[in-house]
Design a protein around this motif. Structure first.
Motif, PDB file in Angstrom:
ATOM      1  N   ASN A 188       1.918  -6.035  -6.016  1.00 65.22           N
ATOM      2  CA  ASN A 188       0.869  -6.964  -5.593  1.00 65.22           C
ATOM      3  C   ASN A 188       0.572  -7.988  -6.673  1.00 65.22           C
ATOM      4  OD1 ASN A 188       0.477  -5.908  -3.010  1.00 65.22           O
ATOM      5  ND2 ASN A 188      -0.920  -4.349  -3.763  1.00 65.22           N
ATOM      6  N   THR A 189       0.565  -7.564  -7.927  1.00 68.72           N
ATOM      7  CA  THR A 189       0.335  -8.490  -9.039  1.00 68.72           C
ATOM      8  C   THR A 189       1.487  -9.471  -9.149  1.00 68.72           C
ATOM      9  OG1 THR A 189      -0.938  -6.818 -10.206  1.00 68.72           O
ATOM     10  CG2 THR A 189      -0.111  -8.667 -11.505  1.00 68.72           C
ATOM     11  N   GLU A 190       2.694  -8.973  -8.987  1.00 70.57           N
ATOM     12  CA  GLU A 190       3.880  -9.832  -9.064  1.00 70.57           C
ATOM     13  C   GLU A 190       3.853 -10.900  -7.968  1.00 70.57           C
ATOM     14  OE1 GLU A 190       7.940  -8.377  -7.866  1.00 70.57           O
ATOM     15  OE2 GLU A 190       8.188  -8.409 -10.039  1.00 70.57           O
ATOM     16  N   GLU A 191       3.330 -10.567  -6.809  1.00 67.98           N
ATOM     17  CA  GLU A 191       3.252 -11.527  -5.704  1.00 67.98           C
ATOM     18  C   GLU A 191       1.989 -12.374  -5.767  1.00 67.98           C
ATOM     19  OE1 GLU A 191       3.760  -9.298  -2.120  1.00 67.98           O
ATOM     20  OE2 GLU A 191       5.837  -8.830  -2.577  1.00 67.98           O
ATOM     21  N   GLY A 192       1.189 -12.186  -6.829  1.00 67.67           N
ATOM     22  CA  GLY A 192       0.008 -13.012  -7.024  1.00 67.67           C
ATOM     23  C   GLY A 192      -1.211 -12.554  -6.276  1.00 67.67           C
ATOM     24  N   GLN A 193      -1.247 -11.293  -5.862  1.00 67.67           N
ATOM     25  CA  GLN A 193      -2.391 -10.771  -5.138  1.00 67.67           C
ATOM     26  C   GLN A 193      -3.075  -9.719  -5.993  1.00 67.67           C
ATOM     27  OE1 GLN A 193      -0.821  -9.356  -1.501  1.00 67.67           O
ATOM     28  NE2 GLN A 193      -0.257 -11.372  -0.796  1.00 67.67           N
ATOM     29  N   VAL A 251       2.691  -2.895   9.668  1.00 72.22           N
ATOM     30  CA  VAL A 251       3.623  -2.636   8.576  1.00 72.22           C
ATOM     31  C   VAL A 251       4.763  -3.635   8.704  1.00 72.22           C
ATOM     32  CG1 VAL A 251       5.184  -0.958   7.526  1.00 72.22           C
ATOM     33  CG2 VAL A 251       3.006  -0.200   8.489  1.00 72.22           C
ATOM     34  N   LEU A 252       4.895  -4.515   7.693  1.00 72.27           N
ATOM     35  CA  LEU A 252       5.942  -5.529   7.699  1.00 72.27           C
ATOM     36  C   LEU A 252       7.226  -5.016   7.064  1.00 72.27           C
ATOM     37  CD1 LEU A 252       3.723  -8.491   6.480  1.00 72.27           C
ATOM     38  CD2 LEU A 252       4.349  -7.930   8.834  1.00 72.27           C
ATOM     39  N   GLU A 253       7.071  -4.167   6.057  1.00 71.60           N
ATOM     40  CA  GLU A 253       8.223  -3.647   5.323  1.00 71.60           C
ATOM     41  C   GLU A 253       7.855  -2.255   4.823  1.00 71.60           C
ATOM     42  OE1 GLU A 253      10.936  -4.899   1.460  1.00 71.60           O
ATOM     43  OE2 GLU A 253       9.462  -6.309   2.249  1.00 71.60           O
ATOM     44  N   GLU A 254       8.833  -1.373   4.805  1.00 70.50           N
ATOM     45  CA  GLU A 254       8.570  -0.014   4.355  1.00 70.50           C
ATOM     46  C   GLU A 254       9.745   0.458   3.503  1.00 70.50           C
ATOM     47  OE1 GLU A 254       6.494   3.188   6.853  1.00 70.50           O
ATOM     48  OE2 GLU A 254       8.633   3.549   7.177  1.00 70.50           O
ATOM     49  N   ARG A 255       9.433   0.996   2.338  1.00 66.63           N
ATOM     50  CA  ARG A 255      10.452   1.513   1.426  1.00 66.63           C
ATOM     51  C   ARG A 255      10.118   2.954   1.063  1.00 66.63           C
ATOM     52  NH1 ARG A 255      10.454  -3.422  -2.967  1.00 66.63           N
ATOM     53  NH2 ARG A 255      10.907  -5.094  -1.489  1.00 66.63           N
ATOM     54  N   VAL A 256      11.139   3.802   1.015  1.00 69.85           N
ATOM     55  CA  VAL A 256      10.928   5.185   0.580  1.00 69.85           C
ATOM     56  C   VAL A 256      10.898   5.183  -0.942  1.00 69.85           C
ATOM     57  CG1 VAL A 256      11.838   7.527   0.582  1.00 69.85           C
ATOM     58  CG2 VAL A 256      12.046   6.112   2.634  1.00 69.85           C
ATOM     59  N   PHE A 257       9.762   5.602  -1.500  1.00 69.33           N
ATOM     60  CA  PHE A 257       9.598   5.633  -2.947  1.00 69.33           C
ATOM     61  C   PHE A 257      10.110   6.953  -3.517  1.00 69.33           C
ATOM     62  CE2 PHE A 257       7.061   6.494  -6.776  1.00 69.33           C
ATOM     63  CZ  PHE A 257       7.374   5.378  -7.522  1.00 69.33           C
ATOM     64  N   ASP A 258       9.800   8.067  -2.859  1.00 67.34           N
ATOM     65  CA  ASP A 258      10.233   9.389  -3.310  1.00 67.34           C
ATOM     66  C   ASP A 258      10.276  10.303  -2.090  1.00 67.34           C
ATOM     67  OD1 ASP A 258      10.990  11.474  -4.925  1.00 67.34           O
ATOM     68  OD2 ASP A 258       9.084  11.640  -5.989  1.00 67.34           O
ATOM     69  N   THR A 260       0.847  -1.183   0.000  1.00 70.83           N
ATOM     70  CA  THR A 260       0.000   0.000   0.000  1.00 70.83           C
ATOM     71  C   THR A 260       0.887   1.239   0.000  1.00 70.83           C
ATOM     72  OG1 THR A 260      -0.107   0.018   2.404  1.00 70.83           O
ATOM     73  CG2 THR A 260      -1.876  -1.139   1.250  1.00 70.83           C
ATOM     74  N   VAL A 261       0.264   2.386  -0.239  1.00 69.47           N
ATOM     75  CA  VAL A 261       0.994   3.654  -0.287  1.00 69.47           C
ATOM     76  C   VAL A 261       0.787   4.395   1.021  1.00 69.47           C
ATOM     77  CG1 VAL A 261       1.196   5.855  -1.488  1.00 69.47           C
ATOM     78  CG2 VAL A 261       0.689   3.796  -2.771  1.00 69.47           C
ATOM     79  N   GLY A 262       1.826   5.040   1.489  1.00 67.58           N
ATOM     80  CA  GLY A 262       1.740   5.894   2.666  1.00 67.58           C
ATOM     81  C   GLY A 262       2.613   7.112   2.461  1.00 67.58           C
ATOM     82  N   HIS A 263       2.527   8.048   3.373  1.00 64.91           N
ATOM     83  CA  HIS A 263       3.402   9.223   3.306  1.00 64.91           C
ATOM     84  C   HIS A 263       3.574   9.784   4.706  1.00 64.91           C
ATOM     85  CE1 HIS A 263       0.074  12.118   3.782  1.00 64.91           C
ATOM     86  NE2 HIS A 263      -0.622  11.236   3.075  1.00 64.91           N
ATOM     87  N   PHE A 267       0.834   3.002  -8.645  1.00 60.24           N
ATOM     88  CA  PHE A 267       1.109   2.126  -9.785  1.00 60.24           C
ATOM     89  C   PHE A 267       2.113   1.048  -9.384  1.00 60.24           C
ATOM     90  CE2 PHE A 267       3.637   0.985 -13.501  1.00 60.24           C
ATOM     91  CZ  PHE A 267       2.646   0.539 -14.350  1.00 60.24           C
ATOM     92  N   ARG A 268       3.160   1.463  -8.674  1.00 68.81           N
ATOM     93  CA  ARG A 268       4.188   0.510  -8.242  1.00 68.81           C
ATOM     94  C   ARG A 268       3.601  -0.535  -7.286  1.00 68.81           C
ATOM     95  NH1 ARG A 268       8.472  -2.296  -9.643  1.00 68.81           N
ATOM     96  NH2 ARG A 268       9.825  -2.707  -7.888  1.00 68.81           N
ATOM     97  N   CYS A 269       2.713  -0.123  -6.385  1.00 72.03           N
ATOM     98  CA  CYS A 269       2.074  -1.069  -5.469  1.00 72.03           C
ATOM     99  C   CYS A 269       1.224  -2.079  -6.232  1.00 72.03           C
ATOM    100  CB  CYS A 269       1.216  -0.329  -4.444  1.00 72.03           C
ATOM    101  SG  CYS A 269       2.193   0.481  -3.162  1.00 72.03           S
TER     102      CYS A 269
END
Length: 124
Positions: free
Chosen positions: A117-122, A82-89, A55-58, A111-113
Motif C-alpha cells: 500500500n505504501t509503495e502504491e502511494g496509499q 477482490v481485484l487481485e488475490e495472491r497466496v502469501f503462505d 488487505t489480508v485474508g485466509h 507487513f507485506r500489505c
C-alpha cells in the motif's frame, strides 16, 4: 504502381490502428449485468479502483490453510470487491503447529500489505 503503394499504406495504417487499440488500457465500463454504466457510476467506479488497497485474508482449500494478499476496492453494492488475490503462505490445516504458523503468516502478510500500500502511494 500507385495502387500498390496506396494498398500498402492502407495496410500499414490499419495495422497501426490495431496495435494502438491493443495497447490502450481497457477499463470496465459495464456493470455486473453487462450493461453500460452511466457517467456518474463510471466515475464512482474509477474512484473506487484508484482507492483499491491490499488487505489480508485466509481460507482453507482441500485441507490446506492459505494466507492471502487481496487487492480490494468497494464495489457498487458497498461490499468489497477482490481485484487481485495472491497466496502469501500455505500449510496443512491439521498441522500440530497450525496456530503458531497461522499467527506468524498473518503478521508477515499484514507487513507485506502495508509495504504494498505504501509503495502504491496509499497510506493506512
Amino acid at each position: 504502381m500507385v495502387g500498390i503503394l496506396a494498398a500498402a499504406l492502407l495496410v500499414l495504417v490499419l495495422a497501426g490502428l490495431v496495435a494502438w487499440a491493443m495497447s490502450v488500457p481497457q477499463t470496465s465500463v459495464t456493470g455486473p449485468a453487462g450493461r453500460w454504466l452511466p457517467p456518474r457510476e463510471r466515475a464512482r467506479r474509477r474512484s473506487a479502483l484508484a482507492a483499491a488497497r491490499w488487505t489480508v485474508g485466509h481460507d482453507e482449500v482441500d485441507g490446506v490453510t492459505r494466507v492471502l494478499l487481496q487487492r480490494t476496492c468497494i464495489g457498487p453494492d458497498g461490499r468489497p470487491d477482490v481485484l487481485e488475490e495472491r497466496v502469501f503462505d500455505s500449510f496443512p490445516a491439521h498441522d500440530p503447529l497450525w496456530e503458531a504458523r497461522f499467527t506468524e503468516a498473518m503478521a508477515n502478510a499484514r507487513f507485506r500489505c502495508r509495504y504494498l500500500n505504501t509503495e502504491e502511494g496509499q497510506l493506512e
